[in-house]
Motif scaffolding. Structure first.
Motif, PDB file in Angstrom:
ATOM      1  N   VAL A  31     -10.372   7.406  -6.655  1.00  0.00           N
ATOM      2  CA  VAL A  31      -9.706   6.873  -7.822  1.00  0.00           C
ATOM      3  C   VAL A  31     -10.613   7.334  -8.893  1.00  0.00           C
TER       4      VAL A  31
ATOM      5  N   ASN B 103     -12.730   4.392  -3.822  1.00  0.00           N
ATOM      6  CA  ASN B 103     -11.523   4.863  -2.991  1.00  0.00           C
ATOM      7  C   ASN B 103     -10.632   3.890  -2.708  1.00  0.00           C
TER       8      ASN B 103
ATOM      9  N   LYS C  59      -7.687   7.827  -0.988  1.00  0.00           N
ATOM     10  CA  LYS C  59      -7.495   8.201  -2.262  1.00  0.00           C
ATOM     11  C   LYS C  59      -8.643   7.969  -3.191  1.00  0.00           C
TER      12      LYS C  59
ATOM     13  N   GLY D  56       0.677  -3.000  -5.434  1.00  0.00           N
ATOM     14  CA  GLY D  56      -0.607  -2.870  -5.134  1.00  0.00           C
ATOM     15  C   GLY D  56      -1.449  -4.127  -5.203  1.00  0.00           C
TER      16      GLY D  56
ATOM     17  N   GLN E 207       3.994  -0.227  -9.667  1.00  0.00           N
ATOM     18  CA  GLN E 207       2.868   0.043  -8.805  1.00  0.00           C
ATOM     19  C   GLN E 207       1.784  -1.206  -8.872  1.00  0.00           C
TER      20      GLN E 207
ATOM     21  N   GLY F 105       2.919   1.508  -3.239  1.00  0.00           N
ATOM     22  CA  GLY F 105       2.037   1.869  -4.460  1.00  0.00           C
ATOM     23  C   GLY F 105       1.595   3.120  -4.507  1.00  0.00           C
ATOM     24  N   LEU F 106       1.324   3.804  -3.330  1.00  0.00           N
ATOM     25  CA  LEU F 106       1.012   5.127  -3.231  1.00  0.00           C
ATOM     26  C   LEU F 106       1.815   6.230  -3.509  1.00  0.00           C
ATOM     27  N   THR F 107       2.991   6.051  -2.838  1.00  0.00           N
ATOM     28  CA  THR F 107       4.300   6.827  -2.956  1.00  0.00           C
ATOM     29  C   THR F 107       5.134   6.664  -3.910  1.00  0.00           C
TER      30      THR F 107
ATOM     31  N   MET G 109       0.872  -1.219   0.036  1.00  0.00           N
ATOM     32  CA  MET G 109      -0.044   0.077  -0.127  1.00  0.00           C
ATOM     33  C   MET G 109       0.845   1.319  -0.014  1.00  0.00           C
TER      34      MET G 109
ATOM     35  N   SER H  63      -0.249   9.644 -10.000  1.00  0.00           N
ATOM     36  CA  SER H  63       0.086   8.214  -9.484  1.00  0.00           C
ATOM     37  C   SER H  63      -0.743   7.350 -10.431  1.00  0.00           C
ATOM     38  N   SER H  64      -1.665   8.092 -11.258  1.00  0.00           N
ATOM     39  CA  SER H  64      -2.512   7.219 -12.406  1.00  0.00           C
ATOM     40  C   SER H  64      -2.646   7.941 -13.491  1.00  0.00           C
TER      41      SER H  64
END
Length: 515
Positions: free
Chosen positions: A367, A361, A365, A222, A218, A17-19, A14, A406-407
């Motif tokens: 999505v 979410n 976060k 993830g 990622q 994947g997010l950082t 987690m 991030s996406s």
């Protein structure tokens, strides 16, 4: 002890994947080299009766890297890859990635002009075809326009026949080249292009989606860490095509990033599936819904409950057989996910709510959003300020995935028009950007969503997206057919939609079905 390791994997997945930042000096190649140094003789690959260690896999990938560097191939060049599921696919993919050369992962079901189109749009400088697809390539080669130097190779493991003069046997060519890690890996980062994967988007001929190292890593953290809680002791079983996102970017990244073992098969077999699971002692599996329905439809066996499979992840598991499948085969965790090949808007149903594909979410976060959509007019409904109207629980609408750092949405290679058509701006506020999924979702309480239908001129059947325009173009090429309309229809007991064509014949002539 195992549960503690899985909890650590979940937390690490987690956070990473997010950082993960675009531009970090991490790539598939650097991860492979790190794992090869750490795990050495541990099996990375199990395939049929073969076992390939981390060290051996890395050294073979290095030979490909060294060979193509010697030919003058450089970062950003493209090589098309046409091959069945087998170890050489992954070795070539990794070797090319180490020098920044981008493999275009061709769908092995396409032929003729569709195949030549797929090769041409990525401006490939070479093609590597498995010996099993040499004839397929030769049938299309007159329409294939390779960039210089325009080389064609055959990967010939297990091949006993002879090749034509213009097709080179890459197995013998790479043998004398260095198996040491190339220096080029140090110059690659998460923002660099890793591969092209093909999608129809929601209409038309195949489009080459650009996927960067950032997204591959990622997804590994993830899907593999946060969702599957993968650990080095895991053996993952894969029977999905490696040219698909779920195979190469979820299943493969999960095993390599988490130090596990990747056991795989050329193609799915419902009768051999559980024998393979037990043979490889597999604890993880990435699915598509059709596979699980096929397995659930197999005759009951006394040992169905007795297997090592623990966690499975995928998309398309329907509510009507979710719990039946879970209980029959003693699966402790089913994680339904949603994601476009284009790499935007990944959702995950981590808690295993039957029928849900995830929440809007992930952690804190958001999505994306589900917005009201007029199907007849094919338009997103807006309020007086021009903003899209969000659906309320119980309502169905279009899913829009938020585009951000991030996406990211890298777009389609050589098709700016198709790229722009998938992006919506100023949706809820000034300068925001969203990816138009083309999928209808139903919104439920607590931000859960379920899949309703796919819009556009495509339908999905047996894990493959079919573009209706492609089929129409072929049918309209027959002399006696004046016009046709191709579409997908639901078939009871099957996932997706099956293809159907309504034909209008010239002068009341009958179709020549043999033709």
């Amino acid at each position: 002890m195992m549960s503690i390791k899985r909890n650590v994997s979940k937390l690490r997945g987690m956070i990473k994947g997010l950082t993960l930042k675009k531009g970090e000096n991490i790539s598939l190649g650097s991860i492979l080299e790190k794992q090869a140094k750490k795990y050495k003789e541990k099996p990375l690959i199990l395939f049929e009766d073969r076992s390939i260690s981390y060290k051996e896999f890395n050294e073979q990938a290095n030979k490909y890297a060294s060979y193509f560097l010697s030919l003058g191939f450089k970062k950003g060049d493209t090589i098309a890859l046409l091959m069945d599921n087998r170890p050489e696919f992954l070795i070539i993919h990794a070797g090319l990635s180490k020098i920044g050369v981008v493999p275009a992962l061709l769908n092995t079901n396409v032929k003729g002009k569709i195949l030549s189109h797929a090769v041409n749009i990525v401006k490939a400088r070479a093609v590597i075809a498995g010996h099993e697809f040499i004839e397929t390539y030769i049938e299309a080669e007159n329409d294939i326009k390779l960039e210089e130097p325009g080389l064609v190779f055959s990967e010939s493991t297990g091949f006993k026949g002879e090749l034509t003069d213009n097709i080179k046997n890459i197995n013998s060519l790479i043998e004398s080249y260095s198996c040491e890690n190339p220096e080029t890996v140090k110059n690659l980062n998460t923002g660099d292009l890793l591969e092209y994967i093909y999608t129809s988007g929601t209409t038309g001929l195949p489009k080459a989606t650009s996927l960067i190292h950032h997204k591959w890593i990622q997804l590994g953290y993830g899907a593999g860490g946060f969702c599957l809680n993968a650990i080095p002791e895991d053996v993952q079983y894969c029977c999905l095509p490696l040219y698909h996102n779920s195979g190469i970017n979820i299943a493969w990244s999960t095993s390599l990033i988490h130090g596990g073992t990747f056991a795989f098969r050329r193609k799915f077999s419902a009768t051999a599936f559980w024998d393979d699971i037990r043979k490889y002692n597999a604890s993880l599996f990435v699915y598509i819904g059709e596979l699980c329905r096929y397995l659930n439809n197999q005759p009951l066996k006394d040992n169905d409950y007795e297997n090592p499979l623990l966690h499975i992840l995928g998309n398309g598991m329907r509510k009507d057989y979710w719990l039946d499948f879970k209980n029959r085969f003693n699966i402790s965790k089913i994680i339904e996910v949603y994601g476009a090949t284009e790499g935007v808007g990944g959702l995950a149903n981590v808690k295993g709510e039957p029928g849900m594909i995830g929440k809007l979410n992930i952690g804190w976060k958001k999505v994306g959003e589900v917005v009201k959509y007029n199907i007849e007019n094919e338009e997103i409904l807006r309020d007086g300020k021009g903003h899209a109207i969000k659906c309320k629980p119980g309502e169905t609408g279009m899913f829009l995935a938020k585009i951000g750092k991030s996406s990211p949405f890298s777009g389609y290679k050589g098709n700016k028009k198709a790229t722009n058509e998938k992006i919506l701006e100023n949706v809820f506020s000034k300068n925001d950007r969203y990816f138009i999924s083309g999928d209808l979702f139903k919104l439920h309480k607590k931000n859960y969503v379920s899949f309703v239908d796919r819009l556009g001129d495509t339908f999905k059947w047996k894990g493959e997206v079919v573009a209706t325009n492609e089929v129409s173009d072929i049918l309209n090429g027959f002399e006696n057919i004046e016009d046709c309309n191709v579409y997908g229809v639901e078939v009871k007991g099957f996932e997706g939609r099956c293809g159907m064509a309504a034909l209008k014949m010239r002068d009341n002539k009958k179709p020549d079905f043999a033709e």
